[in-house]
Motif scaffolding. Structure first.
Motif, PDB file in Angstrom:
ATOM      1  N   ASN A 195     -56.378  59.767 -21.964  1.00 38.72           N
ATOM      2  CA  ASN A 195     -57.012  58.616 -21.313  1.00 38.72           C
ATOM      3  C   ASN A 195     -57.172  58.847 -19.821  1.00 38.72           C
ATOM      4  N   VAL A 196     -57.204  60.121 -19.434  1.00 42.14           N
ATOM      5  CA  VAL A 196     -57.211  60.446 -18.012  1.00 42.14           C
ATOM      6  C   VAL A 196     -58.588  60.182 -17.402  1.00 42.14           C
ATOM      7  N   SER A 197     -58.588  59.745 -16.156  1.00 43.35           N
ATOM      8  CA  SER A 197     -59.847  59.637 -15.420  1.00 43.35           C
ATOM      9  C   SER A 197     -59.871  60.559 -14.213  1.00 43.35           C
ATOM     10  N   LEU A 198     -58.691  60.968 -13.731  1.00 46.78           N
ATOM     11  CA  LEU A 198     -58.628  61.884 -12.599  1.00 46.78           C
ATOM     12  C   LEU A 198     -57.441  62.825 -12.761  1.00 46.78           C
ATOM     13  N   VAL A 199     -57.709  64.127 -12.629  1.00 46.38           N
ATOM     14  CA  VAL A 199     -56.674  65.163 -12.718  1.00 46.38           C
ATOM     15  C   VAL A 199     -56.660  65.930 -11.404  1.00 46.38           C
ATOM     16  N   TYR A 200     -55.474  66.136 -10.852  1.00 47.61           N
ATOM     17  CA  TYR A 200     -55.307  66.999  -9.685  1.00 47.61           C
ATOM     18  C   TYR A 200     -54.437  68.181 -10.091  1.00 47.61           C
ATOM     19  N   TRP A 201     -54.850  69.390  -9.636  1.00 46.57           N
ATOM     20  CA  TRP A 201     -54.125  70.588 -10.037  1.00 46.57           C
ATOM     21  C   TRP A 201     -54.127  71.623  -8.918  1.00 46.57           C
ATOM     22  N   ASN A 202     -52.970  71.873  -8.342  1.00 46.37           N
ATOM     23  CA  ASN A 202     -52.799  73.016  -7.455  1.00 46.37           C
ATOM     24  C   ASN A 202     -52.524  74.222  -8.354  1.00 46.37           C
ATOM     25  N   ALA A 222     -60.126  64.758 -22.747  1.00 45.84           N
ATOM     26  CA  ALA A 222     -60.401  63.775 -21.702  1.00 45.84           C
ATOM     27  C   ALA A 222     -61.652  62.956 -22.041  1.00 45.84           C
ATOM     28  N   PRO A 223     -61.683  61.693 -21.644  1.00 42.17           N
ATOM     29  CA  PRO A 223     -62.880  60.870 -21.858  1.00 42.17           C
ATOM     30  C   PRO A 223     -64.047  61.370 -21.013  1.00 42.17           C
ATOM     31  N   ALA A 224     -65.245  60.968 -21.378  1.00 44.25           N
ATOM     32  CA  ALA A 224     -66.436  61.330 -20.607  1.00 44.25           C
ATOM     33  C   ALA A 224     -66.309  60.800 -19.182  1.00 44.25           C
ATOM     34  N   ASN A 225     -66.812  61.574 -18.232  1.00 44.78           N
ATOM     35  CA  ASN A 225     -66.822  61.271 -16.803  1.00 44.78           C
ATOM     36  C   ASN A 225     -65.461  61.427 -16.124  1.00 44.78           C
ATOM     37  N   ALA A 226     -64.451  61.842 -16.867  1.00 46.97           N
ATOM     38  CA  ALA A 226     -63.182  62.175 -16.219  1.00 46.97           C
ATOM     39  C   ALA A 226     -63.399  63.359 -15.291  1.00 46.97           C
ATOM     40  N   GLU A 227     -62.611  63.421 -14.212  1.00 49.82           N
ATOM     41  CA  GLU A 227     -62.764  64.502 -13.241  1.00 49.82           C
ATOM     42  C   GLU A 227     -61.466  65.287 -13.105  1.00 49.82           C
ATOM     43  N   LEU A 228     -61.629  66.590 -12.853  1.00 50.03           N
ATOM     44  CA  LEU A 228     -60.506  67.486 -12.592  1.00 50.03           C
ATOM     45  C   LEU A 228     -60.775  68.194 -11.275  1.00 50.03           C
ATOM     46  N   TRP A 229     -59.846  68.060 -10.341  1.00 48.75           N
ATOM     47  CA  TRP A 229     -59.941  68.719  -9.041  1.00 48.75           C
ATOM     48  C   TRP A 229     -58.858  69.791  -8.957  1.00 48.75           C
ATOM     49  N   SER A 230     -59.244  71.011  -8.617  1.00 46.43           N
ATOM     50  CA  SER A 230     -58.300  72.126  -8.554  1.00 46.43           C
ATOM     51  C   SER A 230     -58.513  72.930  -7.282  1.00 46.43           C
ATOM     52  N   LEU A 231     -57.463  73.603  -6.823  1.00 47.75           N
ATOM     53  CA  LEU A 231     -57.561  74.399  -5.604  1.00 47.75           C
ATOM     54  C   LEU A 231     -58.161  75.776  -5.849  1.00 47.75           C
TER      55      LEU A 231
END
Length: 283
Positions: A195-202, A222-231
């Motif tokens: 049910n994630v909408s935002l993921v942060y990953w170093n 992950a649901p549609a439009n969920a975002e994952l931000w990674s370094l």
């Protein structure tokens, strides 16, 4: 006497299931490369070295040549014979789990949230989706996301027991509602993507197989439009249901304040269904 490092290397690897093998390799390389150099600087050890040369029936080459050979062979053993222990994620950092560890500062948290909100007009409200921090460390971002970031459910997954222990203690003191802290490998907790909408990953110090598993679980769960931000970039090719979208965000991290990171931004495409067979991805 302190050993000279010279041009030799002591390989450090993280986040691998073969913990004992990893420790053995690190110790082996450090001992085989650095200890002989320190020993060779002592006058007593020079005398022993000379005795060995005199006793050897085939003769030994010079001390310098032997030590350089040991350094080269040790590097080859790690690089060729044990490729699964290397981290090659294309990041701007050589993988240094000590130098590249640190909590994202609060200013960075706010900037990331603001950037993620820039294209969320068609997405469900933030309270309806979860926040996930992979490699959550002391849990600072996880607690902040639920306390100040607008999320009602926040997950943190950390593989290092000591950091997780600190996170749990801090959460017990703060008692932030909606925070869930898990100890273990993210590949064993793929339900956190559901049910994630935002993921942060170093992800600077994660092995390629782990990165592939994270990309797979994000793409399938992950649901549609969920975002994952990674370094660092996710492995290519990306899953069909995941796209990279442009971002000009810059994050200043405590271990590299002089040069900000430009994180990678990924989104789960609309019109892509979640996979029914929910099994943890282990590549």
């Amino acid at each position: 006497r302190r050993p000279k490092l010279g041009s030799s290397s002591c390989f450090v690897v993280t986040h691998h299931s073969h913990q004992h093998l990893r420790v053995f390799v690190v110790v082996f390389v450090c001992v085989c490369v650095h200890a002989p150099v320190a020993m060779a600087e002592s006058d007593d050890q020079n005398s022993i070295w000379q005795d060995l040369r005199d006793a050897c029936p085939i003769g030994l080459p010079s001390k310098t040549i032997v030590l350089k050979t040991i350094s080269l062979l040790s590097s080859i053993i790690v690089y060729v014979a044990l490729p699964s222990l290397r981290v090659e994620n294309g990041s701007v950092d050589s993988c240094d789990p000590i130098r590249t560890y640190g909590e994202i500062p609060e200013e960075g948290m706010e900037l990331l949230m603001k950037a993620a909100d820039s294209t969320t007009a068609a997405r469900k409200p933030r309270e309806a989706g979860d926040f996930l921090d992979i490699g959550s460390g002391h849990g600072v971002f996880v607690r902040w996301a639920c306390k100040s970031g607008g999320f009602s459910t926040c997950w943190g997954v950390e593989i290092q027991a000591e950091r997780h222990k600190v996170a749990v203690a801090s959460q017990q003191d703060d008692r932030v509602q909606g925070v869930h802290l898990l100890l273990g490998d993210i590949r064993h907790h793929s339900q956190t993507f559901d049910n994630v909408s935002l993921v942060y990953w170093n992800n600077l110090c994660y092995a390629t197989d782990v990165a592939e598993a994270v990309a797979h679980n994000f793409a399938t769960r992950a649901p549609a439009n969920a975002e994952l931000w990674s370094l660092a970039a996710l492995p290519y090719p990306l899953p069909e249901s995941v796209e990279r979208i442009p971002s000009d965000l810059e994050l200043v991290m405590p271990w590299r304040e002089e040069l900000p990171y430009k994180p990678y931004r990924y989104r789960k495409k609309e019109g892509t269904a979640m996979v029914e067979d929910h099994k943890d991805k282990e590549l």
